[in-house]
Every structure is written in C-alpha cells, then in structure tokens.
Write an enzyme that holds these catalytic residues in place. Structure first.
Site, PDB file in Angstrom:
ATOM      1  N   SER A 244      -3.321  -0.117  13.965  1.00  0.00           N
ATOM      2  CA  SER A 244      -4.092   0.910  14.166  1.00  0.00           C
ATOM      3  C   SER A 244      -4.549   1.335  15.728  1.00  0.00           C
ATOM      4  CB  SER A 244      -5.299   0.607  13.464  1.00  0.00           C
ATOM      5  OG  SER A 244      -6.368   1.527  13.762  1.00  0.00           O
TER       6      SER A 244
ATOM      7  N   TYR B 251     -13.287  -3.823  11.140  1.00  0.00           N
ATOM      8  CA  TYR B 251     -11.735  -3.164  10.833  1.00  0.00           C
ATOM      9  C   TYR B 251     -10.882  -3.340  11.799  1.00  0.00           C
ATOM     10  CZ  TYR B 251      -8.302   0.289   9.648  1.00  0.00           C
ATOM     11  OH  TYR B 251      -7.184   0.945   9.427  1.00  0.00           O
TER      12      TYR B 251
ATOM     13  N   GLY C  47       0.922  -1.292   0.030  1.00  0.00           N
ATOM     14  CA  GLY C  47      -0.017   0.126   0.042  1.00  0.00           C
ATOM     15  C   GLY C  47       0.867   1.026  -0.076  1.00  0.00           C
TER      16      GLY C  47
ATOM     17  N   ASN D  45       1.572   3.308  -2.259  1.00  0.00           N
ATOM     18  CA  ASN D  45       1.112   4.394  -3.314  1.00  0.00           C
ATOM     19  C   ASN D  45       0.198   5.253  -2.731  1.00  0.00           C
ATOM     20  OD1 ASN D  45      -0.784   2.162  -3.129  1.00  0.00           O
ATOM     21  ND2 ASN D  45      -2.094   3.298  -4.188  1.00  0.00           N
TER      22      ASN D  45
ATOM     23  N   GLY E   9      -1.699   7.164   1.137  1.00  0.00           N
ATOM     24  CA  GLY E   9      -2.003   7.549   2.557  1.00  0.00           C
ATOM     25  C   GLY E   9      -0.633   7.363   3.557  1.00  0.00           C
ATOM     26  N   ILE E  10      -0.648   6.665   4.517  1.00  0.00           N
ATOM     27  CA  ILE E  10       0.568   6.468   5.197  1.00  0.00           C
ATOM     28  C   ILE E  10       1.508   5.662   4.537  1.00  0.00           C
ATOM     29  CG2 ILE E  10       1.369   5.502   7.702  1.00  0.00           C
ATOM     30  CD1 ILE E  10      -1.334   6.264   8.575  1.00  0.00           C
ATOM     31  N   GLY E  11       1.379   4.536   3.749  1.00  0.00           N
ATOM     32  CA  GLY E  11       2.327   3.964   3.066  1.00  0.00           C
ATOM     33  C   GLY E  11       2.906   4.802   2.129  1.00  0.00           C
TER      34      GLY E  11
END
Length: 305
Positions: free
Chosen positions: A149, A174, A20, A22, A24-26
């Site tokens: 999270s 989630y 991931g 690409n 957000g946090i990643g």
C-alpha cells in the site's frame, strides 16, 4: 518492451491464485488475468461472494476459467486446507492481495491472539506462502506478488511492538501491516535467491485507488452516477481500482520483471501506468526484514524458506 495494459501477453496454461480476488483490486487483478487467458483461482472466505465474482468475470470474459478456494487468512490453522483445495500440482503465481482495514478502535484480534490487521494482512500471507512454495517451485519461474500500500511509504515498523499492543492507532496499524507485507516480499526474494529457487518474489502497490473512480461490476461493485461525478475531481491525483490492479498484473505477466523489484503507478506513485520504482527507504534494510521474518516465524510456526 512497451507495456500495454489493454493488450496483455497471453497467459494460457498458467494458473494463478489471488487472495481476496472476489472484491476490490483483487477482483480486477483476477478479471484482467482471466482476460489474458490464465486460469484464476479466487481465495476468499465467502463462497457466495466468490460465485458473484466468478459470474462477473465470465460475463466480461466469455469462456474465462475461474475457480475458488475457501481462504481465511486470520485463521492460520485453516490454511493447509486451502492449499489442499487448490488440487494443483503446480502454481504459476500467487498474488498476495487480501487485506483487512479497520478505521476505528477497538483493537481486535484473531483467534490466535494476533492483532487483526497484522495477523491477517501479514502473518496469514507469511504462513500461506510457506505452504504454497512446493507447488510454486513445481512450475517454471513462478512468482509471488505481494500487494502492499502507498500508505506504508511514510511508516516504519516498530519491531518492539509489531502488533500495536502498547499503542494502537488503527490507520497506522494498517499501514504498518502492509509495510510488513512488503518487507516480507523483498526478504522472501533474498532467501529464495540464496536457496537457488526458481521462484521469485515481487512487490507492488496500487497507488491511490478509490471506489468512486472504479467502474461498476455488479453485483461485485456498483458505482452510482453521483459517486462518479463526486470522484471526477480526484482523477487528476488518484485512480480507480481497475487501474490500481495494473502493477500486480504486470508483476505477474511481464517477462522482464525480476525478483526483488517494486512496481507501482507512474504518476507520483498514485495513478497511471505501472512502472518500476526504486525500493523505498523504509523497505531497504535487510537487517530489519530479517528481524521481522524471525518474529513472524515465531508467531506463526511457519518458515517459508
């Protein structure tokens, strides 16, 4: 050592996969590691989004070495092709960051019949890690960094219904999927130590990370002036995703970090510089983690260690 998020240890010669990476946090984990000189590989489904992220990183970090491999964590049958596409004899770290968050019903499933968030966030990373361990073991002192999270801190796993088949509440599902990831990261380190492996496993979380407090990185992320102003009152409590990346980056690069640790933001676990945290009570039971491991192995057909 005093850790300076703006003056990271140099990482030339290291290759790091970010799931991931690409968005957000990643994305910010990738940008910051590239800024330290590492070769970063973005694992994501969309080649177009990966190319946009690569262009943005190269704009911010001239000369950055950024690659991409196709990765769909919801498709367990495709994970071996992802590892083959790495074409790496050795991998210095993997940041297990990608995740799916659904806010509303209905309950959705992967092609294999797993609840989508549990199947992607936890089971996909569980199986991917097993496939990556040979190339991780080929590097000196490689690390598996699992990004959990803060939402998981108040949850508990229901191992009688791990995929929310009987009682599906999206936000809770989630949080439990991220809790499962974090339990896996700690159990992975216990098993690696028992096996005498040179690979270590570290867990982190970004605290509260909001888009409205995240600096723009067009076309990956664009924040309007209005969004920034609306987010400012929250900055005393939470932070943006650039800062939310700091615990994962420290978990990858800090030579003082050791396996089995939990890293998060300094201020109430929600914002600020990355620091070592006590392992949360709901992460600390090895018996629960062992049951989760056994269930995950049965569901995926994988056995990472």
């Amino acid at each position: 050592m005093t850790w300076d998020v703006h003056r990271l240890p140099r990482a030339e010669g290291k290759t790091i996969l970010i799931t991931g990476g690409n968005a957000g946090i990643g994305y910010f984990v990738a940008e910051q590691l590239a800024g330290a000189g590492a070769t970063v590989v973005l694992g994501c489904r969309s080649a177009a989004k990966a190319e946009a992220a690569r262009a943005s990183i190269r704009h911010r970090v001239p000369g950055a070495r950024v690659g991409h491999v196709p990765l769909d964590l919801a498709d367990l049958s495709a994970l071996k092709a992802t590892v083959d596409a790495l074409e790496q004899a050795a991998l210095d770290a993997v940041v297990l960051n990608a995740g799916v968050l659904l806010d509303e019903p209905p309950r959705r499933e992967t092609a294999a019949g797993h609840e989508l968030m549990f199947g992607t966030n936890h089971l996909g990373h569980f199986a991917l890690t097993g496939l990556l361990l040979p190339v991780l073991a080929a590097a000196p002192a490689a690390r598996v960094v699992t990004t959990g999270s803060f939402a998981a801190k108040s949850e508990h796993l229901d191992l009688d219904d791990p995929q929310s088949t009987l009682d599906y509440r999206p936000k809770r599902a989630y949080a439990r999927s991220k809790l499962a990831q974090m339990c896996f990261g700690l159990e992975l380190d216990r098993r690696l130590r028992a096996a005498g492996s040179t690979v270590s496993s570290v867990v982190c979380h970004p605290g509260g990370a909001l888009d409205s407090l995240t600096p723009s990185r067009p076309p990956v992320h664009t924040r309007t002036a209005g969004e920034r102003l609306r987010g400012l009152p929250l900055a005393a409590v939470v932070q943006g995703k650039e800062s939310g990346a700091w615990p994962a980056v420290r978990a990858v690069l800090d030579p003082a970090v050791t396996g089995g640790q939990l890293w998060g933001p300094r201020v109430f676990g929600l914002r600020g510089l990355p620091r070592l945290e006590p392992v949360w009570d709901n992460l600390g039971d090895p018996a629960v983690a062992a049951r989760l491991w056994a269930a995950s192995a049965e569901l995926t057909g994988a056995e990472p260690v």
